[in-house]
Design a protein around this motif. Structure first.
Motif, mmCIF file in Angstrom:
data_model
loop_
_atom_site.group_PDB
_atom_site.id
_atom_site.type_symbol
_atom_site.label_atom_id
_atom_site.label_comp_id
_atom_site.label_asym_id
_atom_site.label_seq_id
_atom_site.Cartn_x
_atom_site.Cartn_y
_atom_site.Cartn_z
ATOM 1 N N ALA A 75 38.618 44.867 52.587
ATOM 2 C CA ALA A 75 38.526 43.654 51.784
ATOM 3 C C ALA A 75 38.567 43.974 50.305
ATOM 4 N N HIS A 76 37.810 44.964 49.896
ATOM 5 C CA HIS A 76 37.777 45.369 48.486
ATOM 6 C C HIS A 76 39.154 45.823 48.023
ATOM 7 N N SER A 77 39.796 46.665 48.802
ATOM 8 C CA SER A 77 41.105 47.206 48.426
ATOM 9 C C SER A 77 42.153 46.105 48.290
ATOM 10 N N ILE A 78 42.172 45.181 49.242
ATOM 11 C CA ILE A 78 43.177 44.119 49.227
ATOM 12 C C ILE A 78 42.970 43.176 48.054
ATOM 13 N N VAL A 79 41.717 42.787 47.802
ATOM 14 C CA VAL A 79 41.451 41.887 46.674
ATOM 15 C C VAL A 79 41.847 42.538 45.356
ATOM 16 N N MET A 80 41.469 43.789 45.157
ATOM 17 C CA MET A 80 41.779 44.469 43.898
ATOM 18 C C MET A 80 43.287 44.592 43.699
ATOM 19 N N ASN A 81 44.004 44.926 44.764
ATOM 20 C CA ASN A 81 45.461 45.050 44.650
ATOM 21 C C ASN A 81 46.122 43.704 44.402
ATOM 22 N N ALA A 82 45.707 42.690 45.162
ATOM 23 C CA ALA A 82 46.350 41.382 45.058
ATOM 24 C C ALA A 82 46.153 40.766 43.674
ATOM 25 N N LYS A 83 45.019 41.062 43.030
ATOM 26 C CA LYS A 83 44.769 40.504 41.701
ATOM 27 C C LYS A 83 45.302 41.388 40.587
ATOM 28 N N LEU A 84 45.153 42.715 40.714
ATOM 29 C CA LEU A 84 45.332 43.592 39.566
ATOM 30 C C LEU A 84 46.661 44.334 39.510
ATOM 31 N N GLN A 85 47.351 44.459 40.650
ATOM 32 C CA GLN A 85 48.546 45.314 40.631
ATOM 33 C C GLN A 85 49.586 44.815 39.637
ATOM 34 N N CYS B 3 54.082 35.696 40.606
ATOM 35 C CA CYS B 3 53.722 34.551 41.439
ATOM 36 C C CYS B 3 53.048 34.927 42.741
ATOM 37 N N ASN B 4 53.145 36.201 43.179
ATOM 38 C CA ASN B 4 52.485 36.571 44.432
ATOM 39 C C ASN B 4 51.164 37.293 44.208
ATOM 40 N N ALA B 5 50.665 37.278 42.972
ATOM 41 C CA ALA B 5 49.333 37.812 42.700
ATOM 42 C C ALA B 5 48.274 36.807 43.156
ATOM 43 N N ALA B 6 47.127 37.308 43.592
ATOM 44 C CA ALA B 6 46.047 36.418 44.041
ATOM 45 C C ALA B 6 45.433 35.701 42.847
ATOM 46 N N GLU B 7 45.248 34.400 43.007
ATOM 47 C CA GLU B 7 44.602 33.595 41.968
ATOM 48 C C GLU B 7 43.233 33.096 42.423
ATOM 49 N N SER B 8 42.937 33.220 43.714
ATOM 50 C CA SER B 8 41.678 32.688 44.229
ATOM 51 C C SER B 8 41.150 33.577 45.350
ATOM 52 N N LEU B 9 39.843 33.794 45.324
ATOM 53 C CA LEU B 9 39.153 34.555 46.355
ATOM 54 C C LEU B 9 38.210 33.623 47.102
ATOM 55 N N LEU B 10 38.320 33.599 48.422
ATOM 56 C CA LEU B 10 37.447 32.806 49.281
ATOM 57 C C LEU B 10 36.639 33.765 50.158
ATOM 58 N N LEU B 11 35.349 33.496 50.322
ATOM 59 C CA LEU B 11 34.502 34.347 51.155
ATOM 60 C C LEU B 11 33.635 33.504 52.066
ATOM 61 N N ASP B 12 33.415 34.013 53.277
ATOM 62 C CA ASP B 12 32.449 33.384 54.165
ATOM 63 C C ASP B 12 31.043 33.581 53.604
ATOM 64 N N TYR C 22 49.589 36.388 55.431
ATOM 65 C CA TYR C 22 49.274 37.791 55.688
ATOM 66 C C TYR C 22 47.956 37.933 56.444
ATOM 67 N N VAL C 23 47.926 38.891 57.332
ATOM 68 C CA VAL C 23 46.690 39.311 57.984
ATOM 69 C C VAL C 23 46.437 40.756 57.574
ATOM 70 N N ASN C 24 45.337 40.982 56.869
ATOM 71 C CA ASN C 24 44.919 42.329 56.463
ATOM 72 C C ASN C 24 45.965 43.044 55.606
ATOM 73 N N ALA C 25 46.532 42.325 54.650
ATOM 74 C CA ALA C 25 47.466 42.910 53.697
ATOM 75 C C ALA C 25 47.477 42.065 52.433
ATOM 76 N N SER C 26 47.870 42.685 51.335
ATOM 77 C CA SER C 26 47.907 42.015 50.034
ATOM 78 C C SER C 26 49.055 41.021 49.949
ATOM 79 N N THR C 27 48.836 39.954 49.206
ATOM 80 C CA THR C 27 49.898 38.970 48.967
ATOM 81 C C THR C 27 51.031 39.528 48.117
ATOM 82 N N ARG C 28 50.832 40.676 47.491
ATOM 83 C CA ARG C 28 51.831 41.228 46.577
ATOM 84 C C ARG C 28 53.123 41.651 47.280
ATOM 85 N N PHE C 29 53.160 41.611 48.595
ATOM 86 C CA PHE C 29 54.373 42.037 49.302
ATOM 87 C C PHE C 29 55.435 40.943 49.406
#
Length: 424
Positions: A243-253, A258-267, A373-380
């Motif tokens: 979870a940590h790796s995917i969030v950091m990559n999706a936001k910071l890479q 347009c495929n960078a993460a703009e929102s984080l949702l958590l249970d 995506y399941v268990n992968a960054s949106t950056r792909f």
């Protein structure tokens, strides 16, 4: 001659060029792409100088660094464009591909084959690499293209178009197949939207305001490429390290795309476990956390400095930042996550981190987006990464094309029927 008249003349010239391109051989079209790579190298100093002038002017106007990053060309990015050209050359020819075929009434042989759309119009903002991507895909698929980039990239686009048109000349293809429209005023874009009958399709790429303007005002059919308000949802079964790796990559890479993460949702059940480290590391990287009250309290307790914290408003949930900000919301379960994404998302790319197969299926089935995506960054989400070569945009609509648009997205089909004298 006013801008509207000039744009019409360019569209007429493109229409004539498209007729010639439709019958150009694969060798000619691939030769043009190979020549583009050569010409980009030949003109590289002039292109980079023009881009540096655009960047200097943009900074003088107070343009934000996120947009500056989209505007920037450098040797590495040009090398990437040339690599994409090589991949397009190697890609199979989609023109003439038989989509289906059969014998119909009275023994007539029918086949449905791929053909060019004709004249493609592009209205886009700060990314001059789109000039190369769009022109190369258009030529590979036998289409003429009218390019209307943003005002802040005018010098870059002029220099790039000069190189690309030189490539057409090298293989004896019509020079009017690639044209750059005047972007010093809005009139050329407005005129392009009115060219029904001359322009076959219009593709806008840019911010929400640009896309909405084109969709609402164009008389030319539009393929809507959407903004990327992309989410990463951390389910209660998410592996913490993943979870940590995917969030950091999706936001910071690369935050400005347009495929960078703009929102984080958590249970809610895992927010206290997962969010402190993620929030601290995002803030340490310079990201401002735009939080709901519960997320804000967790981030403060984790020691995140106030300068990197902000309370979220309703507007934030639907905002594509394209910058070092991310909205954070805590909720209960996958159904709430799906509801939130389908309410505020932009139909682009969405991700879940989970170790539960049933939850993953529920998410992929319930979320309305071009890429899930399941268990992968949106950056792909990218035409090159998807194996499509260079892309002309990422469609967030559902008709004709959806997701990264490669070669087939710039084609239509026609029916060819061969008989032996049959009459009805």
């Amino acid at each position: 001659m006013n801008v509207q008249e000039q744009t019409k003349r360019q569209a007429q010239a493109a229409k004539a060029a498209a007729t010639l391109l439709a019958t150009a051989s694969l060798e000619q079209r691939n030769g043009a792409l190979q020549a583009m790579a050569v010409e980009l190298s030949t003109h590289e100093d002039a292109i980079l100088a023009a881009n540096a002038a655009d960047i200097e002017a943009a900074r003088a106007e107070g343009i934000g660094e996120g947009l500056i990053d989209r505007l920037m060309l450098n040797p590495e990015r040009l090398a990437g464009c040339k690599q994409a050209l090589a991949e397009l050359v190697a890609a199979p020819d989609v023109l003439g591909e038989v989509v289906c075929g059969r014998v119909i009434t009275a023994g007539i042989h029918m086949k449905e084959v791929r053909v060019p759309l004709g004249v493609v119009g592009m209205i886009y903002e700060a990314r001059p690499n789109v000039t190369i991507d769009a022109a190369s895909i258009a030529i590979k698929t036998g289409n003429a293209i009218l390019l209307r980039g943003g005002k802040i990239a005018q010098r870059s686009n002029d220099a790039l178009t000069k190189a690309l048109v030189a490539a057409l000349a090298a293989v004896d293809l019509p020079l009017d197949a690639i044209q750059n429209l005047d972007a010093t005023s809005r009139e050329s874009g407005t005129a392009l939207m009115q060219m029904h009958g001359l322009v076959d399709v219009l593709i806008p790429r840019g911010g929400a305001g640009l896309i909405q303007t084109v969709v609402e005002n164009s008389k030319v059919p539009v393929i809507e490429t959407g903004t990327g308000n992309c989410h990463v949802y951390l389910h209660e079964s998410a592996d913490p390290a993943m979870a940590h790796s995917i969030v950091m990559n999706a936001k910071l890479q690369r935050p400005s795309v347009c495929n960078a993460a703009e929102s984080l949702l958590l249970d809610r059940s895992v927010a206290q476990q997962l969010l402190p480290q993620i929030a601290s590391d995002l803030a340490a990287a310079g990201v401002t956390l735009v939080c709901d009250p519960e997320a804000l309290a967790i981030a403060q307790a984790a020691g995140v400095a106030d300068e990197y914290l902000r309370a979220a408003t309703e507007e934030d949930w639907g905002t594509e930042y394209l910058d070092m900000l991310i909205s954070i919301k805590i909720l209960d379960g996958v159904q709430q996550a799906i509801e939130h994404i389908n309410t505020y998302g932009s139909l682009h790319s969405e991700a879940i981190v989970t170790s539960d197969f049933t939850t993953a299926q529920t998410f992929t089935g319930g979320v309305d987006a071009a890429a899930v995506y399941v268990n992968a960054s949106t950056r792909f989400t990218d035409g090159g990464v998807f194996g499509l070569g260079a892309e002309i945009g990422i469609s967030t609509q559902k008709l004709h094309a959806r997701g990264p648009m490669g070669l087939t997205a710039l084609t239509s089909t026609k029916f060819i029927l061969e008989g032996t004298g049959q009459v009805r």
